[in-house]
Scaffold this motif. Structure first.
Motif, mmCIF file in Angstrom:
data_model
loop_
_atom_site.group_PDB
_atom_site.id
_atom_site.type_symbol
_atom_site.label_atom_id
_atom_site.label_comp_id
_atom_site.label_asym_id
_atom_site.label_seq_id
_atom_site.Cartn_x
_atom_site.Cartn_y
_atom_site.Cartn_z
ATOM 1 N N GLU A 1 0.799 -1.223 0.000
ATOM 2 C CA GLU A 1 0.000 0.000 0.000
ATOM 3 C C GLU A 1 0.838 1.281 0.000
ATOM 4 N N ILE A 2 2.032 1.240 0.547
ATOM 5 C CA ILE A 2 2.883 2.433 0.588
ATOM 6 C C ILE A 2 3.890 2.415 -0.563
ATOM 7 N N TYR A 3 4.647 1.318 -0.670
ATOM 8 C CA TYR A 3 5.604 1.203 -1.766
ATOM 9 C C TYR A 3 4.925 0.900 -3.093
ATOM 10 N N LYS A 4 3.744 0.280 -3.028
ATOM 11 C CA LYS A 4 2.982 -0.112 -4.221
ATOM 12 C C LYS A 4 3.785 -1.033 -5.139
ATOM 13 N N VAL A 5 4.322 -2.105 -4.547
ATOM 14 C CA VAL A 5 5.032 -3.101 -5.345
ATOM 15 C C VAL A 5 4.071 -4.223 -5.697
ATOM 16 N N THR A 6 4.479 -5.059 -6.619
ATOM 17 C CA THR A 6 3.668 -6.213 -6.980
ATOM 18 C C THR A 6 4.296 -7.467 -6.393
ATOM 19 N N GLY B 1 6.956 -16.500 -7.780
ATOM 20 C CA GLY B 1 5.789 -15.900 -7.134
ATOM 21 C C GLY B 1 5.609 -14.425 -7.404
ATOM 22 N N THR B 2 6.642 -13.609 -7.206
ATOM 23 C CA THR B 2 6.506 -12.161 -7.358
ATOM 24 C C THR B 2 6.236 -11.755 -8.790
ATOM 25 N N SER B 3 6.795 -12.492 -9.741
ATOM 26 C CA SER B 3 6.637 -12.127 -11.152
ATOM 27 C C SER B 3 5.721 -13.078 -11.902
ATOM 28 N N ALA B 4 4.905 -13.854 -11.173
ATOM 29 C CA ALA B 4 4.051 -14.849 -11.828
ATOM 30 C C ALA B 4 3.068 -14.217 -12.800
ATOM 31 N N ASN B 5 2.545 -13.036 -12.473
ATOM 32 C CA ASN B 5 1.556 -12.386 -13.333
ATOM 33 C C ASN B 5 2.182 -11.392 -14.305
ATOM 34 N N LEU B 6 3.501 -11.358 -14.372
ATOM 35 C CA LEU B 6 4.180 -10.436 -15.269
ATOM 36 C C LEU B 6 4.534 -11.119 -16.587
ATOM 37 N N MET B 7 4.985 -10.343 -17.530
ATOM 38 C CA MET B 7 5.326 -10.856 -18.858
ATOM 39 C C MET B 7 6.722 -11.469 -18.828
ATOM 40 N N THR B 8 6.823 -12.649 -18.243
ATOM 41 C CA THR B 8 8.122 -13.319 -18.186
ATOM 42 C C THR B 8 8.430 -14.090 -19.463
ATOM 43 N N GLN B 9 7.378 -14.404 -20.225
ATOM 44 C CA GLN B 9 7.466 -15.290 -21.390
ATOM 45 C C GLN B 9 7.720 -16.718 -20.901
ATOM 46 N N GLN C 1 10.753 -2.281 -5.952
ATOM 47 C CA GLN C 1 10.727 -3.729 -5.724
ATOM 48 C C GLN C 1 11.920 -4.137 -4.865
ATOM 49 N N LEU C 2 13.073 -3.551 -5.132
ATOM 50 C CA LEU C 2 14.270 -3.868 -4.353
ATOM 51 C C LEU C 2 14.179 -3.292 -2.943
ATOM 52 N N ILE C 3 13.597 -2.100 -2.830
ATOM 53 C CA ILE C 3 13.422 -1.496 -1.498
ATOM 54 C C ILE C 3 12.507 -2.369 -0.642
ATOM 55 N N ALA C 4 11.454 -2.897 -1.252
ATOM 56 C CA ALA C 4 10.536 -3.773 -0.514
ATOM 57 C C ALA C 4 11.257 -5.021 -0.032
ATOM 58 N N LEU C 5 12.139 -5.570 -0.859
ATOM 59 C CA LEU C 5 12.911 -6.747 -0.461
ATOM 60 C C LEU C 5 13.820 -6.419 0.718
ATOM 61 N N ALA C 6 14.554 -5.296 0.615
ATOM 62 C CA ALA C 6 15.468 -4.909 1.696
ATOM 63 C C ALA C 6 14.710 -4.641 2.993
ATOM 64 N N GLY D 1 13.552 -14.472 -6.463
ATOM 65 C CA GLY D 1 12.322 -14.066 -7.136
ATOM 66 C C GLY D 1 12.103 -12.567 -7.087
ATOM 67 N N ALA D 2 12.463 -11.935 -5.969
ATOM 68 C CA ALA D 2 12.328 -10.479 -5.854
ATOM 69 C C ALA D 2 13.264 -9.763 -6.822
ATOM 70 N N LEU D 3 14.482 -10.266 -6.941
ATOM 71 C CA LEU D 3 15.437 -9.661 -7.878
ATOM 72 C C LEU D 3 14.957 -9.806 -9.320
ATOM 73 N N VAL D 4 14.398 -10.968 -9.631
ATOM 74 C CA VAL D 4 13.851 -11.175 -10.979
ATOM 75 C C VAL D 4 12.708 -10.215 -11.248
ATOM 76 N N SER D 5 11.835 -9.997 -10.250
ATOM 77 C CA SER D 5 10.701 -9.093 -10.439
ATOM 78 C C SER D 5 11.168 -7.663 -10.712
ATOM 79 N N ALA D 6 12.291 -7.266 -10.090
ATOM 80 C CA ALA D 6 12.825 -5.927 -10.341
ATOM 81 C C ALA D 6 13.305 -5.797 -11.785
ATOM 82 N N ILE D 7 13.935 -6.837 -12.289
ATOM 83 C CA ILE D 7 14.410 -6.813 -13.677
ATOM 84 C C ILE D 7 13.231 -6.738 -14.643
#
Length: 401
Positions: free
Chosen positions: A102-107, A223-231, A341-346, A280-286
């Motif tokens: 809700e604050i960082y608004k990450v996925t 998990g973090t990037s499951a709904n993203l366009m990973t191909q 995304q990286l801030i949320a991980l840290a 997974g968090a690092l992948v979502s940032a990329i």
């Protein structure tokens, strides 16, 4: 997944079969009820917490953090300590999740950051604080044939239902992508885990402990990037690397942490949830850094809320004129979204480790800590047999089971 999958997954230790299944049910029920309240406090309306299917799903998700942490502490704490830990952990989890979503608004649709990473390192931090050499008895880590079979049941349940876990909170195309990406990641992870497990084993054999856990690491990593366009190829690569990290973690990292860092990870949650969650968090940032309207269409602004144009901006008005309803955001760039995304991980790592250390200190208080006197709280599951009381329908010599 919560009551069967996580429960049976931790029955591979022959001394803790009864214990882990019983405590798994207890902790999950407490966590779900307390989670509805803790998460509901952030979204109450007119002083009331509204309960619905979505709130139940989110509460179930929150309960997985406790069960993951329990995996790192199996055999080291008593039921009272676990209940206290559950109440504290769910409270901290709810605050951290609200901060991230809700604050960082990450996925994080599948919870790689807020569920798996948080639960793993919270539990490991508690394990570090309550470390007591006598509790790390090698005989407690022994397995046996039927206990490994029961653990595989947990693996299969988790494996089958993980696509629904990652897609439960998605809608439309998001849900479809989450199912497909998770399934492809799991299959790739399983193949890699089987291949690598036989390579790193000293006897060139498949190690059941590795396979029971590493095979599901792909579901965590995607998990973090499951709904993203990973191909599809991207999801398979993510799964393959998750299997590599998990197997190598079991083979080399777990013994190192126990020997050199005073961290005894009973069920290897760092290898199944911790490292794959960070990965997974690092992948979502990329992937977030590459997100654009050309790729996602207007669905981009539903996934990344703060990338939506600000209210009353010309672009927002153009979208509204096209009869498309989107919530106004802050006009974030893709690179800035990746940074968050990286801030949320840290932040999650800091909160989990700090909260785990504080919780461990609380659990060591004299009125809670009874582990030094007696580490047994339920019947052992390796008993030679049970006896039924004689009755009219049983002969006396037939009552042994």
């Amino acid at each position: 997944m919560v009551f069967i999958g996580f429960g049976f997954l931790m029955t591979f230790l022959k001394k803790y079969g009864y214990r882990v299944l019983g405590l798994n049910i207890l902790l999950a029920c407490i966590a779900v009820q307390w989670g509805i309240i803790m998460q509901g406090l952030w979204h109450h309306r007119h002083g009331k917490i509204r309960v619905g299917i979505t709130s139940l799903i989110k509460a179930e998700f929150g309960s997985t953090t406790v069960l993951i942490s329990h995996g790192a502490l199996l055999g080291k704490v008593n039921p009272v300590q676990l209940v206290v830990m559950t109440m504290i952990e769910i409270t901290i989890f709810g605050c951290n999740e609200h901060l991230g979503l809700e604050i960082y608004k990450v996925t994080d649709i599948g919870g790689s950051i807020f569920l798996h990473t948080f639960g793993a390192y919270f539990g490991l931090a508690v394990s570090f604080v309550i470390y007591w050499k006598k509790l790390q008895d090698p005989s407690k880590d022994q397995t046996m044939g039927h206990s490994d079979v029961f653990a595989v049941i947990g693996t299969i349940i988790l494996w089958i239902f993980w696509p629904s876990f990652n897609s439960a909170l998605g809608l439309g195309d998001d849900r479809h992508r989450a199912v497909i990406n998770t399934y492809l990641s799991l299959t790739s992870c399983t193949i890699t885990s089987f291949a690598l497990a036989s390579i790193v084993d000293e006897k060139d054999k498949l190690n059941m402990i590795h396979l029971q856990n590493a095979a599901i690491a792909g579901g965590v990593a995607i998990g973090t990037s499951a709904n993203l366009m990973t191909q599809p190829y991207g999801a398979m690569i993510i799964g393959c690397l998750a299997g590599v990290f998990s197997v190598l973690g079991y083979r080399f990292l777990t013994p190192f942490l126990a020997k050199c860092c005073r961290i005894h990870d009973t069920c290897g949650v760092n290898n199944v949830h911790g490292m794959p969650g960070i990965y997974g968090a690092l992948v979502s940032a990329i992937i977030a850094s590459l997100a654009s309207e050309d790729t996602y269409g207007y669905n981009l602004y539903e996934i990344f809320g703060y990338m939506s144009p600000p209210a009353h901006s010309s672009k927002h008005e153009d979208i509204q004129n096209n009869m498309i309803e989107i919530k106004p955001g802050q006009g974030r760039t893709a690179s800035l979204q990746a940074t968050y995304q990286l801030i949320a991980l840290a932040t999650t790592l800091a909160v989990a480790i700090g909260g785990g250390i504080a919780t461990g200190l609380i659990l060591k208080l004299p009125f809670l800590d009874s582990s030094k006197e007696d580490g047994q709280f339920l019947e052992e599951s390796e008993e030679e047999g049970h006896y039924l009381p004689p009755c009219s329908s049983h002969r006396e010599d037939d009552t042994k089971v």
